[in-house]
Write a protein that holds these residues in place. Structure first.
Motif, PDB file in Angstrom:
ATOM      1  N   LEU A 104      73.429  44.962  39.811  1.00 47.26           N
ATOM      2  CA  LEU A 104      72.511  46.056  40.127  1.00 47.26           C
ATOM      3  C   LEU A 104      72.993  47.371  39.507  1.00 47.26           C
ATOM      4  CD1 LEU A 104      71.736  45.252  43.875  1.00 47.26           C
ATOM      5  CD2 LEU A 104      70.242  44.867  41.898  1.00 47.26           C
ATOM      6  N   LYS A 105      74.299  47.595  39.548  1.00 46.35           N
ATOM      7  CA  LYS A 105      74.852  48.803  38.921  1.00 46.35           C
ATOM      8  C   LYS A 105      74.580  48.799  37.419  1.00 46.35           C
ATOM      9  CE  LYS A 105      78.638  49.304  42.276  1.00 46.35           C
ATOM     10  NZ  LYS A 105      80.101  49.159  42.490  1.00 46.35           N
ATOM     11  N   LYS A 106      74.738  47.637  36.793  1.00 45.96           N
ATOM     12  CA  LYS A 106      74.498  47.517  35.360  1.00 45.96           C
ATOM     13  C   LYS A 106      73.014  47.717  35.056  1.00 45.96           C
ATOM     14  CE  LYS A 106      75.119  44.393  31.414  1.00 45.96           C
ATOM     15  NZ  LYS A 106      75.601  43.055  30.985  1.00 45.96           N
ATOM     16  N   MET A 107      72.147  47.198  35.922  1.00 46.62           N
ATOM     17  CA  MET A 107      70.705  47.333  35.725  1.00 46.62           C
ATOM     18  C   MET A 107      70.292  48.801  35.699  1.00 46.62           C
ATOM     19  SD  MET A 107      67.602  45.544  37.883  1.00 46.62           S
ATOM     20  CE  MET A 107      65.920  45.563  37.203  1.00 46.62           C
ATOM     21  N   VAL A 108      70.940  49.598  36.544  1.00 47.78           N
ATOM     22  CA  VAL A 108      70.661  51.033  36.562  1.00 47.78           C
ATOM     23  C   VAL A 108      71.240  51.708  35.324  1.00 47.78           C
ATOM     24  CG1 VAL A 108      71.069  53.203  37.781  1.00 47.78           C
ATOM     25  CG2 VAL A 108      70.511  51.139  39.078  1.00 47.78           C
ATOM     26  N   SER A 109      72.475  51.387  34.991  1.00 51.01           N
ATOM     27  CA  SER A 109      73.165  52.088  33.907  1.00 51.01           C
ATOM     28  C   SER A 109      72.567  51.790  32.536  1.00 51.01           C
ATOM     29  CB  SER A 109      74.663  51.739  33.903  1.00 51.01           C
ATOM     30  OG  SER A 109      74.862  50.375  33.604  1.00 51.01           O
ATOM     31  N   ASP A 110      72.037  50.578  32.333  1.00 49.62           N
ATOM     32  CA  ASP A 110      71.471  50.256  31.013  1.00 49.62           C
ATOM     33  C   ASP A 110      69.965  50.548  30.932  1.00 49.62           C
ATOM     34  OD1 ASP A 110      70.110  48.150  32.213  1.00 49.62           O
ATOM     35  OD2 ASP A 110      71.313  46.569  31.285  1.00 49.62           O
ATOM     36  N   LYS A 111      69.447  51.240  31.965  1.00 51.94           N
ATOM     37  CA  LYS A 111      68.051  51.704  32.007  1.00 51.94           C
ATOM     38  C   LYS A 111      67.030  50.595  32.291  1.00 51.94           C
ATOM     39  CE  LYS A 111      69.466  55.841  30.890  1.00 51.94           C
ATOM     40  NZ  LYS A 111      69.551  56.905  31.901  1.00 51.94           N
ATOM     41  N   SER A 112      67.492  49.373  32.546  1.00 50.14           N
ATOM     42  CA  SER A 112      66.556  48.290  32.861  1.00 50.14           C
ATOM     43  C   SER A 112      65.840  48.556  34.179  1.00 50.14           C
ATOM     44  CB  SER A 112      67.292  46.951  32.934  1.00 50.14           C
ATOM     45  OG  SER A 112      67.829  46.604  31.683  1.00 50.14           O
ATOM     46  N   TRP A 113      66.538  49.176  35.127  1.00 45.60           N
ATOM     47  CA  TRP A 113      65.934  49.514  36.421  1.00 45.60           C
ATOM     48  C   TRP A 113      64.768  50.482  36.226  1.00 45.60           C
ATOM     49  CZ3 TRP A 113      65.013  53.844  39.392  1.00 45.60           C
ATOM     50  CH2 TRP A 113      64.774  53.649  40.754  1.00 45.60           C
ATOM     51  N   GLU A 114      65.017  51.500  35.429  1.00 45.69           N
ATOM     52  CA  GLU A 114      63.991  52.515  35.163  1.00 45.69           C
ATOM     53  C   GLU A 114      62.772  51.898  34.468  1.00 45.69           C
ATOM     54  OE1 GLU A 114      63.749  56.607  32.562  1.00 45.69           O
ATOM     55  OE2 GLU A 114      65.666  56.081  33.499  1.00 45.69           O
ATOM     56  N   LYS A 115      63.015  51.003  33.522  1.00 47.05           N
ATOM     57  CA  LYS A 115      61.922  50.344  32.809  1.00 47.05           C
ATOM     58  C   LYS A 115      61.105  49.465  33.757  1.00 47.05           C
ATOM     59  CE  LYS A 115      64.286  50.250  28.328  1.00 47.05           C
ATOM     60  NZ  LYS A 115      64.974  49.383  27.324  1.00 47.05           N
ATOM     61  N   ALA A 116      61.779  48.784  34.675  1.00 45.39           N
ATOM     62  CA  ALA A 116      61.082  47.915  35.620  1.00 45.39           C
ATOM     63  C   ALA A 116      60.218  48.726  36.571  1.00 45.39           C
ATOM     64  CB  ALA A 116      62.100  47.081  36.410  1.00 45.39           C
ATOM     65  N   MET A 163      60.532  40.781  41.215  1.00 48.86           N
ATOM     66  CA  MET A 163      60.868  39.655  40.348  1.00 48.86           C
ATOM     67  C   MET A 163      61.737  40.102  39.179  1.00 48.86           C
ATOM     68  SD  MET A 163      57.322  37.426  40.311  1.00 48.86           S
ATOM     69  CE  MET A 163      58.020  36.117  39.320  1.00 48.86           C
ATOM     70  N   ASP A 164      61.522  41.313  38.711  1.00 52.28           N
ATOM     71  CA  ASP A 164      62.356  41.827  37.623  1.00 52.28           C
ATOM     72  C   ASP A 164      63.812  41.968  38.072  1.00 52.28           C
ATOM     73  OD1 ASP A 164      60.268  41.939  35.838  1.00 52.28           O
ATOM     74  OD2 ASP A 164      59.789  44.025  36.251  1.00 52.28           O
ATOM     75  N   VAL A 165      63.999  42.434  39.314  1.00 54.79           N
ATOM     76  CA  VAL A 165      65.358  42.562  39.851  1.00 54.79           C
ATOM     77  C   VAL A 165      66.003  41.185  39.965  1.00 54.79           C
ATOM     78  CG1 VAL A 165      66.710  43.176  41.896  1.00 54.79           C
ATOM     79  CG2 VAL A 165      64.923  44.716  41.084  1.00 54.79           C
ATOM     80  N   ALA A 166      65.270  40.236  40.521  1.00 50.63           N
ATOM     81  CA  ALA A 166      65.813  38.886  40.698  1.00 50.63           C
ATOM     82  C   ALA A 166      66.154  38.247  39.356  1.00 50.63           C
ATOM     83  CB  ALA A 166      64.810  38.021  41.462  1.00 50.63           C
ATOM     84  N   THR A 167      65.287  38.443  38.365  1.00 50.11           N
ATOM     85  CA  THR A 167      65.519  37.861  37.036  1.00 50.11           C
ATOM     86  C   THR A 167      66.752  38.473  36.379  1.00 50.11           C
ATOM     87  OG1 THR A 167      63.143  37.473  36.762  1.00 50.11           O
ATOM     88  CG2 THR A 167      64.496  37.450  34.769  1.00 50.11           C
ATOM     89  N   TYR A 168      66.896  39.792  36.510  1.00 50.12           N
ATOM     90  CA  TYR A 168      68.050  40.474  35.922  1.00 50.12           C
ATOM     91  C   TYR A 168      69.343  40.011  36.601  1.00 50.12           C
ATOM     92  CZ  TYR A 168      70.856  44.239  33.882  1.00 50.12           C
ATOM     93  OH  TYR A 168      71.810  44.947  33.185  1.00 50.12           O
ATOM     94  N   VAL A 169      69.323  39.960  37.929  1.00 47.38           N
ATOM     95  CA  VAL A 169      70.516  39.535  38.674  1.00 47.38           C
ATOM     96  C   VAL A 169      70.886  38.100  38.302  1.00 47.38           C
ATOM     97  CG1 VAL A 169      71.353  38.921  40.983  1.00 47.38           C
ATOM     98  CG2 VAL A 169      70.218  41.126  40.605  1.00 47.38           C
ATOM     99  N   ALA A 170      69.881  37.220  38.237  1.00 51.36           N
ATOM    100  CA  ALA A 170      70.155  35.822  37.884  1.00 51.36           C
ATOM    101  C   ALA A 170      70.803  35.719  36.505  1.00 51.36           C
ATOM    102  CB  ALA A 170      68.854  35.016  37.923  1.00 51.36           C
ATOM    103  N   LYS A 171      70.321  36.530  35.565  1.00 50.49           N
ATOM    104  CA  LYS A 171      70.897  36.538  34.212  1.00 50.49           C
ATOM    105  C   LYS A 171      72.369  36.914  34.262  1.00 50.49           C
ATOM    106  CE  LYS A 171      70.519  40.115  31.664  1.00 50.49           C
ATOM    107  NZ  LYS A 171      70.022  41.275  30.891  1.00 50.49           N
ATOM    108  N   GLU A 172      72.693  37.937  35.075  1.00 47.03           N
ATOM    109  CA  GLU A 172      74.090  38.374  35.194  1.00 47.03           C
ATOM    110  C   GLU A 172      74.949  37.327  35.907  1.00 47.03           C
ATOM    111  OE1 GLU A 172      75.484  41.231  33.813  1.00 47.03           O
ATOM    112  OE2 GLU A 172      73.540  41.139  32.803  1.00 47.03           O
ATOM    113  N   LEU A 173      74.308  36.466  36.681  1.00 51.95           N
ATOM    114  CA  LEU A 173      75.036  35.379  37.345  1.00 51.95           C
ATOM    115  C   LEU A 173      75.146  34.147  36.456  1.00 51.95           C
ATOM    116  CD1 LEU A 173      73.612  35.536  40.999  1.00 51.95           C
ATOM    117  CD2 LEU A 173      75.744  36.493  40.129  1.00 51.95           C
ATOM    118  N   GLY A 174      74.542  34.236  35.252  1.00 49.23           N
ATOM    119  CA  GLY A 174      74.678  33.137  34.297  1.00 49.23           C
ATOM    120  C   GLY A 174      73.468  32.247  34.148  1.00 49.23           C
TER     121      GLY A 174
END
Length: 215
Positions: free
Chosen positions: A180-192, A1-12
């Motif tokens: 997804l690339k941004k999620m990894v680079s800004d450490k959000s992936w690691e936190k999730a 759900m964290d991945v989906a929420t992050y992706v949705a945010k990047e999609l606007g």
């Protein structure tokens, strides 16, 4: 759900603009082709068979089939399951794979859902539960189960989790890959990963590279 929420945010889309739709495993491809959902992020392994019907962004996580056992269990290898009871959900191929490839004398016990398998494991009705390690770690990390279960730490298969998108929607695939690339680079992936799996002491794989599937 964290991945989906992050992706949705990047999609606007903000969290309150997301409509969560349950999609059963057997209906995921149809849900995308019908347009019921924009994308699916739900332990959705990228396979050649599925790629004929849908497109995938990712992968965003490399998981492996594993075993969940009681904390004091002496089961450390799949071969230890010979003459022991192994639980999995009805319709899953995980338990059959263990029996076919590692423990031909394992006694398979199917339940309607993972929660029922967990209850059976806790009560001593079965000796182990098998599915993807990420799913097992999620359960083991829940408050009511902390300290009661452990992962055996086996890598019985490679599961490349991707985000499913309607076949031919290359624009959305590209946008999700960027997210997804941004999620990894800004450490959000690691936190999730730490938030969801940390309590289970789940030793996750490093974030995979987009398009880099591990066979």
């Amino acid at each position: 759900m964290d991945v989906a929420t992050y992706v949705a945010k990047e999609l606007g889309y903000q969290p309150d603009q997301i409509e969560w739709v349950e999609t059963k495993s057997a209906d995921r491809e149809n849900a995308l082709s019908r347009g019921d959902v924009k994308f699916i992020a739900a332990t959705y392994s990228i396979t050649d068979e599925r790629k004929e019907k849908v497109d995938f962004a990712g992968p965003y996580l490399l998981a492996h089939q594993d075993l969940l056992v009681k904390s004091g269990s002496d089961i450390t290898e799949a071969t230890d399951l010979n003459d022991k009871k192994l639980c999995s959900v009805t319709g899953s191929t995980s338990a059959q794979n263990v029996k076919k490839d590692f423990a031909p004398d394992a006694q398979l016990s199917e339940r309607g859902g993972y929660s029922e398998c967990l209850s059976a494991l806790q009560n001593g009705q079965v000796d182990a539960l098998t599915t993807d390690d990420s799913i097992l770690a999620g359960y083991a990390a829940q408050d009511q189960y902390k300290g009661k279960f452990k992962l055996a730490g086996l890598k019985l298969s490679n599961e490349n989790y991707g985000v499913g998108v309607k076949k031919g929607d290359t624009e959305t695939v590209n946008k999700i890959n960027d997210a997804l690339k941004k999620m990894v680079s800004d450490k959000s992936w690691e936190k999730a990963v730490e938030a969801n799996f940390g309590p289970a002491e789940y030793k996750n794989e490093p974030a995979p590279q987009i398009g880099n599937l591990v066979k």
